[in-house]
Design a protein around this motif. Sequence first.
Motif, PDB file in Angstrom:
ATOM      1  N   LEU A  83       1.024  -1.238   0.032  1.00  0.00           N
ATOM      2  CA  LEU A  83       0.008   0.054   0.007  1.00  0.00           C
ATOM      3  C   LEU A  83       0.823   1.150   0.064  1.00  0.00           C
ATOM      4  O   LEU A  83       2.103   1.166   0.540  1.00  0.00           O
ATOM      5  CB  LEU A  83      -0.728   0.161   1.176  1.00  0.00           C
ATOM      6  N   SER A  84      -0.024   2.363  -0.761  1.00  0.00           N
ATOM      7  CA  SER A  84       0.970   3.700  -0.433  1.00  0.00           C
ATOM      8  C   SER A  84       0.966   4.172   0.953  1.00  0.00           C
ATOM      9  O   SER A  84       0.141   3.857   1.845  1.00  0.00           O
ATOM     10  CB  SER A  84       0.544   4.650  -1.714  1.00  0.00           C
ATOM     11  N   GLY A  85       1.571   5.230   1.099  1.00  0.00           N
ATOM     12  CA  GLY A  85       1.496   5.860   2.339  1.00  0.00           C
ATOM     13  C   GLY A  85       0.378   6.531   2.865  1.00  0.00           C
ATOM     14  O   GLY A  85      -0.212   6.275   3.897  1.00  0.00           O
ATOM     15  N   GLY A  86      -0.462   6.985   1.879  1.00  0.00           N
ATOM     16  CA  GLY A  86      -1.704   7.280   2.039  1.00  0.00           C
ATOM     17  C   GLY A  86      -2.581   6.293   2.179  1.00  0.00           C
ATOM     18  O   GLY A  86      -3.760   6.426   3.221  1.00  0.00           O
ATOM     19  N   GLN A  87      -2.552   5.404   1.697  1.00  0.00           N
ATOM     20  CA  GLN A  87      -3.370   4.102   1.897  1.00  0.00           C
ATOM     21  C   GLN A  87      -3.295   3.548   3.339  1.00  0.00           C
ATOM     22  O   GLN A  87      -3.979   2.966   4.004  1.00  0.00           O
ATOM     23  CB  GLN A  87      -3.450   2.934   0.801  1.00  0.00           C
ATOM     24  N   GLN A  88      -1.831   3.313   3.795  1.00  0.00           N
ATOM     25  CA  GLN A  88      -1.578   2.836   4.933  1.00  0.00           C
ATOM     26  C   GLN A  88      -2.122   3.679   6.047  1.00  0.00           C
ATOM     27  O   GLN A  88      -2.718   3.056   6.914  1.00  0.00           O
ATOM     28  CB  GLN A  88       0.066   2.767   5.445  1.00  0.00           C
ATOM     29  N   GLN A  89      -2.204   5.113   5.985  1.00  0.00           N
ATOM     30  CA  GLN A  89      -2.795   5.963   6.876  1.00  0.00           C
ATOM     31  C   GLN A  89      -4.244   5.683   6.963  1.00  0.00           C
ATOM     32  O   GLN A  89      -4.745   5.883   8.130  1.00  0.00           O
ATOM     33  CB  GLN A  89      -2.790   7.152   6.587  1.00  0.00           C
ATOM     34  N   ARG A  90      -4.939   5.645   5.915  1.00  0.00           N
ATOM     35  CA  ARG A  90      -6.393   5.275   6.091  1.00  0.00           C
ATOM     36  C   ARG A  90      -6.664   3.991   6.467  1.00  0.00           C
ATOM     37  O   ARG A  90      -7.556   3.747   7.240  1.00  0.00           O
ATOM     38  CB  ARG A  90      -6.881   5.219   4.455  1.00  0.00           C
ATOM     39  N   VAL A  91      -5.815   2.600   6.392  1.00  0.00           N
ATOM     40  CA  VAL A  91      -6.152   1.698   7.037  1.00  0.00           C
ATOM     41  C   VAL A  91      -5.910   1.960   8.560  1.00  0.00           C
ATOM     42  O   VAL A  91      -6.661   1.412   9.365  1.00  0.00           O
ATOM     43  CB  VAL A  91      -5.141   0.587   6.557  1.00  0.00           C
ATOM     44  N   ALA A  92      -4.881   2.675   9.024  1.00  0.00           N
ATOM     45  CA  ALA A  92      -4.633   3.043  10.428  1.00  0.00           C
ATOM     46  C   ALA A  92      -5.840   3.683  10.890  1.00  0.00           C
ATOM     47  O   ALA A  92      -6.105   3.615  12.152  1.00  0.00           O
ATOM     48  CB  ALA A  92      -3.179   3.824  10.730  1.00  0.00           C
ATOM     49  N   LEU A  93      -6.385   4.559  10.297  1.00  0.00           N
ATOM     50  CA  LEU A  93      -7.500   5.432  10.657  1.00  0.00           C
ATOM     51  C   LEU A  93      -8.672   4.446  10.917  1.00  0.00           C
ATOM     52  O   LEU A  93      -9.387   4.458  11.863  1.00  0.00           O
ATOM     53  CB  LEU A  93      -7.846   6.579   9.486  1.00  0.00           C
ATOM     54  N   ALA A  94      -9.043   3.660   9.762  1.00  0.00           N
ATOM     55  CA  ALA A  94     -10.062   2.559   9.862  1.00  0.00           C
ATOM     56  C   ALA A  94      -9.863   1.647  11.009  1.00  0.00           C
ATOM     57  O   ALA A  94     -11.099   1.298  11.765  1.00  0.00           O
ATOM     58  CB  ALA A  94     -10.228   1.917   8.479  1.00  0.00           C
ATOM     59  N   ARG A  95      -8.852   1.276  11.277  1.00  0.00           N
ATOM     60  CA  ARG A  95      -8.523   0.422  12.382  1.00  0.00           C
ATOM     61  C   ARG A  95      -8.759   0.972  13.843  1.00  0.00           C
ATOM     62  O   ARG A  95      -9.351   0.437  14.792  1.00  0.00           O
ATOM     63  CB  ARG A  95      -7.160  -0.177  12.563  1.00  0.00           C
ATOM     64  N   SER A  96      -8.439   2.342  13.668  1.00  0.00           N
ATOM     65  CA  SER A  96      -8.673   2.922  15.011  1.00  0.00           C
ATOM     66  C   SER A  96     -10.247   3.280  15.475  1.00  0.00           C
ATOM     67  O   SER A  96     -10.637   3.360  16.499  1.00  0.00           O
ATOM     68  CB  SER A  96      -7.990   4.255  15.117  1.00  0.00           C
ATOM     69  N   LEU A  97     -11.229   3.534  14.158  1.00  0.00           N
ATOM     70  CA  LEU A  97     -12.454   3.831  14.220  1.00  0.00           C
ATOM     71  C   LEU A  97     -13.426   2.793  14.477  1.00  0.00           C
ATOM     72  O   LEU A  97     -14.358   2.766  14.935  1.00  0.00           O
ATOM     73  CB  LEU A  97     -12.761   4.385  12.911  1.00  0.00           C
ATOM     74  N   ALA A  98     -12.604   1.353  14.296  1.00  0.00           N
ATOM     75  CA  ALA A  98     -13.393  -0.085  14.288  1.00  0.00           C
ATOM     76  C   ALA A  98     -14.118  -0.206  15.578  1.00  0.00           C
ATOM     77  O   ALA A  98     -15.402  -0.573  15.555  1.00  0.00           O
ATOM     78  CB  ALA A  98     -12.442  -1.264  13.915  1.00  0.00           C
ATOM     79  N   PRO A  99     -13.646   0.050  16.773  1.00  0.00           N
ATOM     80  CA  PRO A  99     -14.239  -0.375  18.088  1.00  0.00           C
ATOM     81  C   PRO A  99     -15.161   0.667  18.423  1.00  0.00           C
ATOM     82  O   PRO A  99     -15.662   0.625  19.623  1.00  0.00           O
ATOM     83  CB  PRO A  99     -13.082  -0.420  19.034  1.00  0.00           C
ATOM     84  N   GLU A 100     -15.406   1.804  17.596  1.00  0.00           N
ATOM     85  CA  GLU A 100     -16.378   2.710  17.931  1.00  0.00           C
ATOM     86  C   GLU A 100     -16.134   3.438  18.922  1.00  0.00           C
ATOM     87  O   GLU A 100     -16.618   3.816  19.974  1.00  0.00           O
ATOM     88  CB  GLU A 100     -17.659   2.274  17.735  1.00  0.00           C
ATOM     89  N   PRO A 101     -14.816   3.923  18.838  1.00  0.00           N
ATOM     90  CA  PRO A 101     -14.277   4.897  20.344  1.00  0.00           C
ATOM     91  C   PRO A 101     -15.089   6.128  20.465  1.00  0.00           C
ATOM     92  O   PRO A 101     -15.697   6.636  19.381  1.00  0.00           O
ATOM     93  CB  PRO A 101     -12.776   5.183  19.850  1.00  0.00           C
ATOM     94  N   GLU A 102     -15.247   6.544  21.786  1.00  0.00           N
ATOM     95  CA  GLU A 102     -15.727   7.792  22.178  1.00  0.00           C
ATOM     96  C   GLU A 102     -14.917   8.811  21.601  1.00  0.00           C
ATOM     97  O   GLU A 102     -15.671  10.082  21.172  1.00  0.00           O
ATOM     98  CB  GLU A 102     -15.880   7.715  23.764  1.00  0.00           C
ATOM     99  N   VAL A 103     -13.718   8.776  21.644  1.00  0.00           N
ATOM    100  CA  VAL A 103     -12.747   9.983  21.147  1.00  0.00           C
ATOM    101  C   VAL A 103     -11.651   9.223  20.385  1.00  0.00           C
ATOM    102  O   VAL A 103     -11.356   8.320  20.706  1.00  0.00           O
ATOM    103  CB  VAL A 103     -12.269  10.727  22.163  1.00  0.00           C
ATOM    104  N   LEU A 104     -11.264  10.147  19.246  1.00  0.00           N
ATOM    105  CA  LEU A 104     -10.185   9.519  18.341  1.00  0.00           C
ATOM    106  C   LEU A 104      -9.136  10.434  18.681  1.00  0.00           C
ATOM    107  O   LEU A 104      -9.466  11.899  18.397  1.00  0.00           O
ATOM    108  CB  LEU A 104     -10.530   9.310  16.843  1.00  0.00           C
ATOM    109  N   LEU A 105      -7.934  10.087  18.963  1.00  0.00           N
ATOM    110  CA  LEU A 105      -6.684  10.839  18.806  1.00  0.00           C
ATOM    111  C   LEU A 105      -5.880  10.687  18.193  1.00  0.00           C
ATOM    112  O   LEU A 105      -5.282   9.589  17.514  1.00  0.00           O
ATOM    113  CB  LEU A 105      -6.036  10.531  20.547  1.00  0.00           C
ATOM    114  N   LEU A 106      -5.439  11.727  17.470  1.00  0.00           N
ATOM    115  CA  LEU A 106      -4.554  11.607  16.042  1.00  0.00           C
ATOM    116  C   LEU A 106      -3.060  12.357  16.405  1.00  0.00           C
ATOM    117  O   LEU A 106      -3.133  13.522  16.960  1.00  0.00           O
ATOM    118  CB  LEU A 106      -5.169  12.326  14.669  1.00  0.00           C
ATOM    119  N   ASP A 107      -2.191  11.668  16.640  1.00  0.00           N
ATOM    120  CA  ASP A 107      -0.829  12.345  16.996  1.00  0.00           C
ATOM    121  C   ASP A 107       0.140  12.401  15.770  1.00  0.00           C
ATOM    122  O   ASP A 107       0.778  11.622  14.954  1.00  0.00           O
ATOM    123  CB  ASP A 107      -0.007  11.364  17.783  1.00  0.00           C
ATOM    124  N   GLU A 108       0.167  13.947  15.172  1.00  0.00           N
ATOM    125  CA  GLU A 108       0.849  14.088  14.331  1.00  0.00           C
ATOM    126  C   GLU A 108       0.803  13.212  13.028  1.00  0.00           C
ATOM    127  O   GLU A 108       1.671  12.556  12.219  1.00  0.00           O
ATOM    128  CB  GLU A 108       2.272  14.115  14.402  1.00  0.00           C
TER     129      GLU A 108
END
Length: 384
Positions: free
Chosen positions: A163-188
Amino acid sequence: MSNDTMVNDTMVNDTAVRSTRESTASAESVLELDGVSKRFGDETVIEDLSLAVEEGEILTLLGPSGCGKTTTLRLVAGLERPDEGEIRLDGDVVSGNGSFRSPERRGVGVVFQEFALFPHLTAGENVAFGLKEWDDADREKRVSELLDLVDLSAQRDSYPDELSGGQQQRVALARSLAPEPEVLLLDEPFSNLDVDLRVRMREEVRRILKAAGVTAVSVTHDQEEAMSMSDRVAVVNAGRIEQIGRPERVFQHPESRFVAGFLGHASFLGGTVGRDAVSTAVGDIPRERIHGLAPEYEGSAIELLVRPDDLEATPDPDGDGVVSSRRYLGPTALYEIELDSGEAVSCMHNHDVHLDRGERVALSLAAAHDLSWFPEGAETVVDR
């Protein structure tokens, strides 16, 4: 009482009122930090920090390296414990007053700047990683929904190195959203991407977060990133919030010189408040063009905040100053102008406008918006 004394007293009182107002949580607040402080040894990294994040909001902590913004994120995640104050999620204390809820029990997702994908798992398996307690049908549905949301359904079976860098970032974002968190934190979250991809991903991540309806807190030192993707920006300096508000408000009407300078080129033009206008080295500026300039400031010395696009320079042998430097930026050129008054200001022109170094110019106000101002010598402004 002198005008200067009146200005300084008002400034202190109004700053306290403003701070209280900004930190007060609303009924819709998902995340609240109340008087939070954090020390490492003798160094105070966070000092008496208070803020509230509303449901569905994207808030960005913006500041220079070492200002405490990442430590704040780690405190919210439960990776650090505060020394004073409380952190509340949905009204429940998760840190402070003897309480501490572990990171895995907070319902908080984190997207790290390194993405931290598992290299031996496919995109779909990475997204499903935090859903082990879900039954197979619900897990499959959730993974499909998120891959569709981040536009990676076709890459479900691809491994991270495919995957490209942008695609990897979107996978990481989807993985963090999967458990339906109350708050999502994005570090740089965009620091590892090249410039062009960084711009595209800012827009894409904002779209994804808004579509998911998630509450998010981001951390960055990139002013453009913070302004373009946030509902509100909190500018952090030395462990304290200098100002919090909508990006347009914080940029156009900064409440401290630090905020003014950190959010872009900032020049200050001295002036004296008259009955109808403020007299400056580049001419009189009508009082109605000055943001929140009340009648009691007549006769006071103030400093107007002018950004490069607020001023226009034209060649004039009888002008206000001379061009001291020119910086070519591609679409635009940034000029430094030394005024006969001894002040220096910047102005920006289209790339096809050329002014020579040493050329005398006249300056005029090009801004369509009100100008912000500071009492002469003051580091912060009165509440307006």
